[in-house]
Enzyme design. Sequence first.
Site, PDB file in Angstrom:
ATOM      1  N   ARG A 269       0.838  -1.192   0.000  1.00 11.73           N
ATOM      2  CA  ARG A 269       0.000   0.000   0.000  1.00 11.73           C
ATOM      3  C   ARG A 269       0.871   1.239   0.000  1.00 11.73           C
ATOM      4  NH1 ARG A 269      -4.591   0.527   4.459  1.00 11.73           N
ATOM      5  NH2 ARG A 269      -2.806   0.759   5.817  1.00 11.73           N
TER       6      ARG A 269
ATOM      7  N   THR B 218      -1.408   7.475  -0.410  1.00 13.14           N
ATOM      8  CA  THR B 218      -2.700   7.338  -1.106  1.00 13.14           C
ATOM      9  C   THR B 218      -3.499   6.123  -0.627  1.00 13.14           C
ATOM     10  OG1 THR B 218      -1.766   5.907  -2.813  1.00 13.14           O
ATOM     11  CG2 THR B 218      -1.630   8.295  -3.191  1.00 13.14           C
TER      12      THR B 218
ATOM     13  N   ASP C 259       0.921  -3.388  12.126  1.00 14.03           N
ATOM     14  CA  ASP C 259       1.359  -3.774  10.779  1.00 14.03           C
ATOM     15  C   ASP C 259       1.663  -5.271  10.769  1.00 14.03           C
ATOM     16  OD1 ASP C 259       3.157  -4.391   8.542  1.00 14.03           O
ATOM     17  OD2 ASP C 259       3.131  -2.230   8.184  1.00 14.03           O
TER      18      ASP C 259
ATOM     19  N   ASP D 139       5.213  -6.417   9.341  1.00 15.63           N
ATOM     20  CA  ASP D 139       6.316  -6.081  10.255  1.00 15.63           C
ATOM     21  C   ASP D 139       6.322  -7.020  11.452  1.00 15.63           C
ATOM     22  OD1 ASP D 139       6.801  -3.967   8.584  1.00 15.63           O
ATOM     23  OD2 ASP D 139       6.371  -2.405  10.051  1.00 15.63           O
TER      24      ASP D 139
HETATM   25  C1  PRP Z   1      -0.915  -4.705   4.355  1.00 22.32           C
HETATM   26  C2  PRP Z   1      -1.732  -5.979   4.439  1.00 22.32           C
HETATM   27  C3  PRP Z   1      -2.540  -5.919   3.172  1.00 22.32           C
HETATM   28  C4  PRP Z   1      -2.811  -4.447   3.019  1.00 22.32           C
HETATM   29  C5  PRP Z   1      -4.202  -4.179   3.501  1.00 22.32           C
HETATM   30  O1  PRP Z   1       0.137  -4.876   3.515  1.00 22.32           O
HETATM   31  O2  PRP Z   1      -0.949  -7.130   4.574  1.00 22.32           O
HETATM   32  O3  PRP Z   1      -1.856  -6.423   2.039  1.00 22.32           O
HETATM   33  O4  PRP Z   1      -1.871  -3.762   3.870  1.00 22.32           O
HETATM   34  O5  PRP Z   1      -4.561  -2.876   3.268  1.00 22.32           O
HETATM   35  P1  PRP Z   1      -5.692  -2.485   2.218  1.00 22.32           P
HETATM   36  O6  PRP Z   1      -6.853  -3.365   2.456  1.00 22.32           O
HETATM   37  O7  PRP Z   1      -5.978  -1.036   2.569  1.00 22.32           O
HETATM   38  O8  PRP Z   1      -5.125  -2.602   0.829  1.00 22.32           O
HETATM   39  P2  PRP Z   1       1.268  -3.756   3.296  1.00 22.32           P
HETATM   40  O9  PRP Z   1       0.904  -2.877   2.146  1.00 22.32           O
HETATM   41  O10 PRP Z   1       1.553  -3.051   4.578  1.00 22.32           O
HETATM   42  O11 PRP Z   1       2.498  -4.618   2.820  1.00 22.32           O
HETATM   43  P3  PRP Z   1       3.343  -5.698   3.640  1.00 22.32           P
HETATM   44  O12 PRP Z   1       2.484  -6.938   3.759  1.00 22.32           O
HETATM   45  O13 PRP Z   1       4.537  -5.899   2.803  1.00 22.32           O
HETATM   46  O14 PRP Z   1       3.647  -5.107   5.000  1.00 22.32           O
HETATM   47  N1  URA Z   2      -2.169  -3.302   6.947  1.00 21.57           N
HETATM   48  C1  URA Z   2      -1.743  -3.734   8.158  1.00 21.57           C
HETATM   49  O1  URA Z   2      -0.737  -4.463   8.253  1.00 21.57           O
HETATM   50  N2  URA Z   2      -2.418  -3.348   9.249  1.00 21.57           N
HETATM   51  C2  URA Z   2      -3.512  -2.566   9.184  1.00 21.57           C
HETATM   52  O2  URA Z   2      -4.100  -2.264  10.234  1.00 21.57           O
HETATM   53  C3  URA Z   2      -3.935  -2.110   7.921  1.00 21.57           C
HETATM   54  C4  URA Z   2      -3.243  -2.514   6.811  1.00 21.57           C
END
Ligand code: PRP
Ligand code: URA
Length: 212
Positions: free
Chosen positions: A105, A109, A201, A204
């Site tokens: 994400r 945005t 997160d 993380d």
């Molecule tokens: C997080 C999560 C989803 C997304 C959800 O990933 O694992 O993929 O955010 O958010 P959304 O419904 O608003 O799209 P992130 O983009 O943080 O990537 P990561 O898994 O690499 O931490």
């Molecule tokens: N992605 C995450 O990892 N946590 C949230 O709460 C939202 C998006």
Amino acid sequence: MTQENLQICHHPLASDALRIVRDEATPSPLFRDAIHRLTVLAALEATRTLPTRSTTVQTPLVSASAEALDVRVGIIPILRAGLSMVDPVLSLIPRAEVWHLGLFRDEQTLEPVTYYSKLPEAQPVDVALVLDPMLATGGSAIAAFDKLKSWGVKDLRFLGILAAPEGVQAVAASHPDVSLYVAALDDHLNDQGYIVPGLGDAGDRAYNAVAE
Ligand code: PRP
Ligand code: URA
């Protein structure tokens, strides 16, 4: 809000594992363990309607009737956090195919950005189980569903841990045919797009990659 597309896993073992993933003091190994258990519980529900065909098996004693899974299943983890859900689903469906999708994400945005997608051009799987612990705005899941439908997948199911009402509604509006299987429906998204009360997160925390 319609919740017809949403199935929440109500189970005491899910409640206990949810407590662990929500707790900010939970270290990564225990966080991953709890995600593993929650994924198994969600996957059992999500796969309840997979088709089987009747067959026979020779036991040491007699020939007995049996059922064989009769469908090509794809597991689609959304990187990174979705990786933490792959092994529990593979433990239930060892012959499933795993097709990775890399999405993150944009922090400003909140729109999904694709950085890895190598789905083949032909022969889509019959059923795709999309794995991501978090359904926040729904943007990442919707981007994954768009790609899988372009591949030709007809039966899409989402397995997650936490969903926000905003994401459930967005998926219902754009992909009403997709069922969502999660452990909890949380309250709302905050100004940064995080699920509240949430777990922070997920990527993380699963991979011990929390920036100081
Ligand atoms: C997080 C999560 C989803 C997304 C959800 O990933 O694992 O993929 O955010 O958010 P959304 O419904 O608003 O799209 P992130 O983009 O943080 O990537 P990561 O898994 O690499 O931490
Ligand atoms: N992605 C995450 O990892 N946590 C949230 O709460 C939202 C998006």
